[in-house]
Design a protein around this motif. Sequence first.
Motif, PDB file in Angstrom:
ATOM      1  N   PRO A  14       0.793  -1.327   0.086  1.00 31.30           N
ATOM      2  CA  PRO A  14      -0.228  -0.202   0.006  1.00 31.30           C
ATOM      3  C   PRO A  14       0.936   1.087   0.048  1.00 31.30           C
ATOM      4  CG  PRO A  14      -0.108  -1.054   2.289  1.00 31.30           C
ATOM      5  CD  PRO A  14       0.575  -2.015   1.117  1.00 31.30           C
ATOM      6  N   ARG A  15       0.367   2.324  -0.608  1.00 35.00           N
ATOM      7  CA  ARG A  15       1.083   3.591  -0.610  1.00 35.00           C
ATOM      8  C   ARG A  15       0.490   4.395   0.249  1.00 35.00           C
ATOM      9  NH1 ARG A  15       0.298   6.252  -6.120  1.00 35.00           N
ATOM     10  NH2 ARG A  15      -1.861   5.513  -5.942  1.00 35.00           N
ATOM     11  N   TYR A  16       1.375   5.427   0.804  1.00 35.15           N
ATOM     12  CA  TYR A  16       1.140   6.272   1.926  1.00 35.15           C
ATOM     13  C   TYR A  16       1.511   7.872   1.497  1.00 35.15           C
ATOM     14  CZ  TYR A  16       0.159   2.243   4.674  1.00 35.15           C
ATOM     15  OH  TYR A  16      -0.040   1.046   5.131  1.00 35.15           O
ATOM     16  N   TYR A  17       0.566   8.834   1.465  1.00 33.43           N
ATOM     17  CA  TYR A  17       0.841  10.236   1.243  1.00 33.43           C
ATOM     18  C   TYR A  17       1.790  10.640   2.223  1.00 33.43           C
ATOM     19  CZ  TYR A  17      -3.305  10.364  -1.778  1.00 33.43           C
ATOM     20  OH  TYR A  17      -4.150  10.087  -2.887  1.00 33.43           O
ATOM     21  N   ALA A  18       2.878  11.353   1.588  1.00 35.20           N
ATOM     22  CA  ALA A  18       3.914  11.795   2.570  1.00 35.20           C
ATOM     23  C   ALA A  18       3.683  13.313   3.140  1.00 35.20           C
ATOM     24  CB  ALA A  18       5.279  11.874   2.001  1.00 35.20           C
ATOM     25  N   LYS A  19       3.809  13.730   4.500  1.00 37.91           N
ATOM     26  CA  LYS A  19       3.704  14.866   4.966  1.00 37.91           C
ATOM     27  C   LYS A  19       4.874  15.756   4.400  1.00 37.91           C
ATOM     28  CE  LYS A  19       5.877  13.866   9.251  1.00 37.91           C
ATOM     29  NZ  LYS A  19       5.826  13.993  10.637  1.00 37.91           N
ATOM     30  N   LYS A  20       4.825  16.921   4.812  1.00 38.73           N
ATOM     31  CA  LYS A  20       5.681  18.000   4.413  1.00 38.73           C
ATOM     32  C   LYS A  20       6.989  17.898   5.167  1.00 38.73           C
ATOM     33  CE  LYS A  20       6.087  23.099   3.843  1.00 38.73           C
ATOM     34  NZ  LYS A  20       5.552  24.265   4.067  1.00 38.73           N
ATOM     35  N   GLY A  21       8.151  18.147   4.728  1.00 38.10           N
ATOM     36  CA  GLY A  21       9.336  17.606   5.150  1.00 38.10           C
ATOM     37  C   GLY A  21       9.792  16.358   5.078  1.00 38.10           C
ATOM     38  N   THR A  22       9.255  15.671   4.101  1.00 33.25           N
ATOM     39  CA  THR A  22       9.707  14.271   3.683  1.00 33.25           C
ATOM     40  C   THR A  22      10.501  14.309   2.549  1.00 33.25           C
ATOM     41  OG1 THR A  22       7.898  13.249   4.896  1.00 33.25           O
ATOM     42  CG2 THR A  22       8.881  11.761   3.675  1.00 33.25           C
ATOM     43  N   PHE A  23      11.657  13.829   2.448  1.00 32.12           N
ATOM     44  CA  PHE A  23      12.365  13.835   1.177  1.00 32.12           C
ATOM     45  C   PHE A  23      13.103  12.607   0.617  1.00 32.12           C
ATOM     46  CE2 PHE A  23      12.543  18.186   3.267  1.00 32.12           C
ATOM     47  CZ  PHE A  23      12.056  19.106   2.362  1.00 32.12           C
ATOM     48  N   VAL A  24      13.531  12.634  -0.367  1.00 34.47           N
ATOM     49  CA  VAL A  24      14.192  11.720  -1.087  1.00 34.47           C
ATOM     50  C   VAL A  24      15.471  12.409  -1.481  1.00 34.47           C
ATOM     51  CG1 VAL A  24      13.288  11.839  -3.562  1.00 34.47           C
ATOM     52  CG2 VAL A  24      14.620   9.642  -2.591  1.00 34.47           C
ATOM     53  N   VAL A  25      16.711  12.122  -1.360  1.00 33.95           N
ATOM     54  CA  VAL A  25      18.093  12.620  -1.638  1.00 33.95           C
ATOM     55  C   VAL A  25      18.491  11.783  -2.955  1.00 33.95           C
ATOM     56  CG1 VAL A  25      20.246  13.738  -0.929  1.00 33.95           C
ATOM     57  CG2 VAL A  25      18.512  13.892   0.617  1.00 33.95           C
ATOM     58  N   PHE A 120      10.253   4.749   8.608  1.00 32.41           N
ATOM     59  CA  PHE A 120      10.169   6.058   7.736  1.00 32.41           C
ATOM     60  C   PHE A 120       8.639   6.075   7.192  1.00 32.41           C
ATOM     61  CE2 PHE A 120       9.992   8.051   3.782  1.00 32.41           C
ATOM     62  CZ  PHE A 120      10.598   9.113   3.749  1.00 32.41           C
ATOM     63  N   ILE A 121       7.930   5.232   6.969  1.00 30.78           N
ATOM     64  CA  ILE A 121       6.781   5.369   6.470  1.00 30.78           C
ATOM     65  C   ILE A 121       5.759   5.692   7.707  1.00 30.78           C
ATOM     66  CG2 ILE A 121       4.505   4.111   5.769  1.00 30.78           C
ATOM     67  CD1 ILE A 121       6.342   2.568   4.064  1.00 30.78           C
ATOM     68  N   GLU A 122       5.829   5.153   8.950  1.00 28.17           N
ATOM     69  CA  GLU A 122       5.251   5.491  10.215  1.00 28.17           C
ATOM     70  C   GLU A 122       5.417   6.969  10.494  1.00 28.17           C
ATOM     71  OE1 GLU A 122       5.793   3.082  13.427  1.00 28.17           O
ATOM     72  OE2 GLU A 122       5.463   1.063  12.181  1.00 28.17           O
ATOM     73  N   GLN A 123       6.695   7.517  10.385  1.00 25.43           N
ATOM     74  CA  GLN A 123       6.834   8.798  10.734  1.00 25.43           C
ATOM     75  C   GLN A 123       6.462   9.963   9.742  1.00 25.43           C
ATOM     76  OE1 GLN A 123       8.221  10.095  14.041  1.00 25.43           O
ATOM     77  NE2 GLN A 123       7.733   7.579  14.250  1.00 25.43           N
ATOM     78  N   SER A 124       6.194   9.655   8.447  1.00 22.24           N
ATOM     79  CA  SER A 124       6.329  10.741   7.408  1.00 22.24           C
ATOM     80  C   SER A 124       5.131  10.599   6.700  1.00 22.24           C
ATOM     81  CB  SER A 124       7.258  10.252   6.330  1.00 22.24           C
ATOM     82  OG  SER A 124       7.128   9.127   5.797  1.00 22.24           O
ATOM     83  N   SER A 125       4.030   9.525   7.041  1.00 27.17           N
ATOM     84  CA  SER A 125       2.809   9.538   6.263  1.00 27.17           C
ATOM     85  C   SER A 125       1.760  10.251   6.956  1.00 27.17           C
ATOM     86  CB  SER A 125       2.544   7.935   5.986  1.00 27.17           C
ATOM     87  OG  SER A 125       1.851   7.328   7.287  1.00 27.17           O
ATOM     88  N   ILE A 126       0.961  10.535   6.003  1.00 24.76           N
ATOM     89  CA  ILE A 126      -0.365  11.349   6.528  1.00 24.76           C
ATOM     90  C   ILE A 126      -1.778  10.500   6.369  1.00 24.76           C
ATOM     91  CG2 ILE A 126       0.461  13.718   6.543  1.00 24.76           C
ATOM     92  CD1 ILE A 126      -0.777  14.230   4.023  1.00 24.76           C
TER      93      ILE A 126
END
Length: 130
Positions: A14-25, A120-126
């Motif tokens: 499943p996909r999760y929307y990411a909150k602001k401040g979540t980045f890929v470098v 990461f998903i737990e911390q960054s998803s909305i």
Amino acid sequence: MGFLRRLLRPRRHPRYYAKKGTFVVITPYTTGEKKERKIQILDVSEGGCAFIYSGTREELVESGLLSLIADDTSYLESVDFATVSDDPVSGTQDSSANLRRRGIEFKWLGVFDRERVKEFIEQSSIGRAS
């Protein structure tokens, strides 16, 4: 078309929307003139993520490793990935921006890395995406 794809080829994760401040470098394989790029993530799953970037497809073709960052905390570093899709974003007001949406798949993750992606998903998803 999206409905037909989901019906015939359902997602593994499943996909999760990411909150602001979540980045890929994204870091290039070589250390030539190209520098790493920090880009806001749109959505993320245990199998990969998607983001919108400004530029041409060729600018990120040479890129090969990525890191996942949420709230200035690095969760995963130097992950090898493959591009699944890279399409122009339509309907933007500024046509000179040359915005593209890229979907990537993590190539290989060990058990420890998979756990870090879950954190990461737990911390960054909305919320869960459709």
